[in-house]
Design a protein around this motif. Structure first.
Motif, mmCIF file in Angstrom:
data_model
loop_
_atom_site.group_PDB
_atom_site.id
_atom_site.type_symbol
_atom_site.label_atom_id
_atom_site.label_comp_id
_atom_site.label_asym_id
_atom_site.label_seq_id
_atom_site.Cartn_x
_atom_site.Cartn_y
_atom_site.Cartn_z
ATOM 1 N N LYS A 179 -42.591 0.917 7.097
ATOM 2 C CA LYS A 179 -42.056 -0.428 7.283
ATOM 3 C C LYS A 179 -41.660 -1.036 5.954
ATOM 4 O O LYS A 179 -42.451 -0.934 5.031
ATOM 5 C CB LYS A 179 -43.162 -1.262 7.939
ATOM 6 C CG LYS A 179 -42.876 -2.722 8.048
ATOM 7 C CD LYS A 179 -44.071 -3.442 8.600
ATOM 8 C CE LYS A 179 -43.751 -4.924 8.576
ATOM 9 N NZ LYS A 179 -44.879 -5.749 8.452
ATOM 10 N N TYR B 266 -37.081 -5.664 17.638
ATOM 11 C CA TYR B 266 -36.889 -6.918 18.373
ATOM 12 C C TYR B 266 -35.768 -6.775 19.406
ATOM 13 O O TYR B 266 -35.580 -7.661 20.232
ATOM 14 C CB TYR B 266 -36.581 -8.059 17.387
ATOM 15 C CG TYR B 266 -37.747 -8.285 16.432
ATOM 16 C CD1 TYR B 266 -38.852 -9.021 16.829
ATOM 17 C CD2 TYR B 266 -37.759 -7.710 15.159
ATOM 18 C CE1 TYR B 266 -39.942 -9.195 15.994
ATOM 19 C CE2 TYR B 266 -38.841 -7.875 14.309
ATOM 20 C CZ TYR B 266 -39.926 -8.618 14.731
ATOM 21 O OH TYR B 266 -41.011 -8.778 13.902
ATOM 22 N N SER C 80 -37.959 -7.952 10.899
ATOM 23 C CA SER C 80 -37.271 -9.207 11.189
ATOM 24 C C SER C 80 -36.003 -9.414 10.353
ATOM 25 O O SER C 80 -34.981 -9.841 10.876
ATOM 26 C CB SER C 80 -38.233 -10.373 10.980
ATOM 27 O OG SER C 80 -38.722 -10.391 9.650
ATOM 28 N N ARG D 269 -42.025 -14.388 8.976
ATOM 29 C CA ARG D 269 -43.002 -15.393 8.519
ATOM 30 C C ARG D 269 -42.689 -16.767 9.090
ATOM 31 O O ARG D 269 -43.584 -17.598 9.243
ATOM 32 C CB ARG D 269 -43.093 -15.376 6.997
ATOM 33 C CG ARG D 269 -43.729 -14.063 6.532
ATOM 34 C CD ARG D 269 -43.771 -13.874 5.030
ATOM 35 N NE ARG D 269 -44.208 -12.504 4.715
ATOM 36 C CZ ARG D 269 -44.178 -11.967 3.521
ATOM 37 N NH1 ARG D 269 -43.750 -12.682 2.484
ATOM 38 N NH2 ARG D 269 -44.588 -10.723 3.334
HETATM 39 C C1 PBG Z 1 -48.569 -9.057 9.174
HETATM 40 C C2 PBG Z 1 -47.230 -8.477 9.443
HETATM 41 C C3 PBG Z 1 -46.007 -8.776 8.854
HETATM 42 C C4 PBG Z 1 -45.045 -8.085 9.592
HETATM 43 C C5 PBG Z 1 -45.721 -7.346 10.557
HETATM 44 N N1 PBG Z 1 -47.078 -7.581 10.428
HETATM 45 C C6 PBG Z 1 -45.623 -9.715 7.786
HETATM 46 C C7 PBG Z 1 -46.048 -9.546 6.389
HETATM 47 O O1 PBG Z 1 -46.574 -8.525 5.980
HETATM 48 O O2 PBG Z 1 -45.855 -10.535 5.682
HETATM 49 C C8 PBG Z 1 -43.568 -8.171 9.388
HETATM 50 C C9 PBG Z 1 -42.720 -7.830 10.559
HETATM 51 C C10 PBG Z 1 -41.297 -8.237 10.453
HETATM 52 O O3 PBG Z 1 -40.798 -8.678 9.409
HETATM 53 O O4 PBG Z 1 -40.626 -8.115 11.477
HETATM 54 N N2 PBG Z 1 -49.179 -8.718 8.031
#
Ligand code: PBG
Length: 333
Positions: free
Chosen positions: A258, A324, A285, A214
């Motif tokens: 995820k 990443y 991330s 974010r």
């Molecule tokens: C968008 C999205 C997110 C991630 C991928 N697509 C963030 C969220 O849902 O807040 C997170 C990817 C990551 O943390 O590497 N909705």
């Protein structure tokens, strides 16, 4: 079981571990560069390569830098990139995402032009594009502000067509709206894109591992959180099977779980219940930042921890790995 396996001293497990040659002979899992997808964050400007403070080694980049980056990624034999657009201007409806001249549309064109052998995967969501940072447009529901599911589906349809027309190879909707896959499929099929596959973020938990993302995508919700649309980590694990079954019924071609590391049980569960379906894991991330931080302090060896983690995701059943570290892994393999 016990009978045919035998026991010590006839059986010695160490016989097949005694040297690298025999270990390699019995090795079952191999990482391949083609199975990797590298997320990339793109923004307006020229010559912009801005490192994300919570994700050392990961950058927001302008399109000219993207062009160089994807040529490099392609030369490493990596399967694809996953594009996230950060628009100059955000608004209530995330309009930049719906424009054929918006950042993501031009980003897709840049990837296709510079790296034709790379799969151009796009994240389809609104949190990077809206001023409020939620994954769709807002409404009042029962006295509280929430994402309007069905109005957002209409936006997702438009967004899917923007990505398709710009040349995306694989669309990855991540907003966790009910019905998003069938909405996309209907819109795509009606406009001549019935060949375009969808990789659904089918099983996406609301949690704390997306924090650094974010920062990278400048997409933190301005108020509230995402728990009214993303999954509850404490919900029945079989909820993941319902989510997967629904998305498959709606036409998803690939499904994703995820985050990855805290959800390896879920990956395994989905793998076992849907053996014929390509499955992706998103090594998110927060998973990246934790290892990076420890490695920078000399507390962990980055390379071996990353390879071991990705092997774990492979064993759990993921055939596609979004990470990443994709470039590093391609070099390390
Ligand atoms: C968008 C999205 C997110 C991630 C991928 N697509 C963030 C969220 O849902 O807040 C997170 C990817 C990551 O943390 O590497 N909705």
């Amino acid at each position: 079981m016990q009978n045919f396996l035998g026991h010590f001293p006839q059986v010695r497990m160490r016989r097949l571990r005694q040297n690298p040659i025999i270990r390699k002979m019995v090795q079952a899992y191999h990482l391949r560069p083609e199975q990797l997808i590298l997320p990339l964050f793109i923004r307006e400007g020229r010559g912009v390569k801005h490192e994300i403070s919570s994700m050392p080694g990961i950058y927001q980049m302008s399109l000219d830098i993207l062009a160089e980056e994807v040529r490099c990624v392609e030369s490493l034999g990596i399967g694809g990139v996953l594009l996230f657009g950060i628009p100059e201007k955000k608004d209530e409806m995330g309009s930049d995402a719906l424009s054929s001249r918006g950042i993501i549309a031009r980003g897709i064109e840049t990837v296709k032009k510079n790296a034709p052998n790379l799969l151009c995967v796009t994240d389809l969501c609104f949190c990077e594009y809206t001023s409020h940072g939620h994954c769709g447009c807002l409404t009042e529901i029962a006295g509280r502000t929430d994402v309007d599911n069905d109005a957002t589906l209409k936006m997702i349809q438009q967004q899917a067509l923007v990505h398709a027309r710009a040349g995306a190879d694989l669309l990855a909707p991540s907003g966790m709206m009910d019905g998003m896959i069938s909405a996309m499929r209907t819109a795509l099929d009606a406009e001549g894109f019935s060949h375009l596959p969808i990789m659904s973020y089918a099983v996406k938990y609301a949690g704390s591992f997306y924090g650094p993302f974010r920062d990278a995508a400048e997409s933190a919700p301005q108020s509230g959180d995402r728990r009214s649309y993303q999954m509850d980590p404490a919900a029945l694990s079989e909820t993941a099977l319902r989510e997967t079954a629904l998305d498959l019924a709606e036409g998803a071609d690939i499904v994703m779980v995820k985050p990855a590391l805290a959800y390896l049980d879920i990956l395994r569960l989905v793998r076992e219940h849907f053996p014929g379906v390509p499955l992706a894991a998103y090594n998110v991330s927060g998973e990246y930042s934790m290892v990076k931080a420890a490695a920078q302090r000399g507390w962990l060896d980055e390379k071996s921890v990353v390879m071991e983690s990705l092997l774990g995701m492979s064993r759990a059943g993921a055939g596609i790995l979004i990470t990443y570290w994709a470039k590093n892994v391609a070099e390390w393999i």
